[in-house]
Design a protein around this motif. Sequence first.
Motif, PDB file in Angstrom:
ATOM      1  N   SER A 172       0.837  -1.203   0.000  1.00  0.00           N
ATOM      2  CA  SER A 172       0.000   0.000   0.000  1.00  0.00           C
ATOM      3  C   SER A 172       0.869   1.250   0.000  1.00  0.00           C
ATOM      4  CB  SER A 172      -0.923   0.008   1.219  1.00  0.00           C
ATOM      5  OG  SER A 172      -0.161   0.134   2.411  1.00  0.00           O
ATOM      6  N   ARG A 174       0.197   5.907   0.358  1.00  0.00           N
ATOM      7  CA  ARG A 174      -0.760   6.987   0.562  1.00  0.00           C
ATOM      8  C   ARG A 174      -0.483   8.137  -0.397  1.00  0.00           C
ATOM      9  NH1 ARG A 174      -1.929   7.619   7.098  1.00  0.00           N
ATOM     10  NH2 ARG A 174      -2.485   5.425   7.456  1.00  0.00           N
ATOM     11  N   GLU A 223      -6.465  12.869   2.645  1.00  0.00           N
ATOM     12  CA  GLU A 223      -5.421  11.856   2.623  1.00  0.00           C
ATOM     13  C   GLU A 223      -6.059  10.493   2.344  1.00  0.00           C
ATOM     14  OE1 GLU A 223      -2.183  12.578   2.921  1.00  0.00           O
ATOM     15  OE2 GLU A 223      -2.678  14.707   3.159  1.00  0.00           O
ATOM     16  N   GLU A 225      -5.378   6.192   1.358  1.00  0.00           N
ATOM     17  CA  GLU A 225      -4.484   5.037   1.301  1.00  0.00           C
ATOM     18  C   GLU A 225      -5.015   4.082   0.245  1.00  0.00           C
ATOM     19  OE1 GLU A 225      -2.436   2.722   4.765  1.00  0.00           O
ATOM     20  OE2 GLU A 225      -4.380   1.774   4.386  1.00  0.00           O
ATOM     21  N   THR A 227      -4.516   0.283  -1.365  1.00  0.00           N
ATOM     22  CA  THR A 227      -3.967  -1.066  -1.276  1.00  0.00           C
ATOM     23  C   THR A 227      -3.995  -1.652  -2.674  1.00  0.00           C
ATOM     24  OG1 THR A 227      -4.782  -1.331   0.988  1.00  0.00           O
ATOM     25  CG2 THR A 227      -4.277  -3.345  -0.237  1.00  0.00           C
ATOM     26  N   PHE A 246       4.623   9.347   4.084  1.00  0.00           N
ATOM     27  CA  PHE A 246       3.518   8.410   3.973  1.00  0.00           C
ATOM     28  C   PHE A 246       3.335   7.878   2.554  1.00  0.00           C
ATOM     29  CE2 PHE A 246       1.770  10.590   7.870  1.00  0.00           C
ATOM     30  CZ  PHE A 246       1.925   9.488   8.684  1.00  0.00           C
TER      31      PHE A 246
END
Length: 265
Positions: A172, A174, A223, A225, A227, A246
Amino acid sequence: MKTILLQIAFLLLTVSSFAQTQLLKDYDFNKKGYYILGTFSESDENSLRDSIGEFYTDDIAVLNRFKKDWVFKKPGKKYACGYHYDILVCRQGEILESFLINLKCKEIVTDKDYFYFDSNLLRQFYGKLKKPYGENHSFTTIQEARQFRESILNDTTLIMAPRPIWAAYEGSFRFTYKCKEGTKDCLDEDGKIFKSIEKEIKKKYPNEKFILRNVGGSWTTIELEITCNKSLSDNFYLYYRDKDYFGEWKPFDLVLRTYWTKKRE
């Protein structure tokens, strides 16, 4: 009058029966291959857990006793407690359903609701349960990890091999979405913006599978994320990424804990 009382009694019985939840009603334990597995979950000490330990059963009579007796009606209080047991219903190594139990707070948590849990519902099985053997595995490559997991699923001594996130994705990262000028508040419109971002990624990378998750934001940024597989990360330039923070690519830890009916050599 007698007829009215009978109708009222029938109505109360019907309402009561609908209010009950039989957790295991959908499983035909008379068919072979089912397991109920109890593994430790982090919590404070408990004498019942210490005496029973981690456990499993594939005994049809015991499985059907679980099915018959684990019927819940009284709601739990949703205590902020840790849990003593993770109870897993398994077949052919796969987890079909799971529940969390806290013996001190007397609560069982399911995907349906929180229920009051009388410890005697577990204590009654003392001496009727078997000890599972847990194994920890670690791998150097994702191909090795996936091949190992697939290779053990047909082993008749396997109780459970969880399906970790690395079975489908590699890692993953970000990124930051900066809201367009004129947007009053990213937080007020984050649902709409999220769908727009997800649609844009699918359009730009149609051959890549991914899971998108909102992990925070402010009035001017969101923000997220994602995967995915590393190939998407390597080619992802749609939005700002701080690759030294990140935004760096993070591969998943290639570890697995399995449970077996006997100790393997």
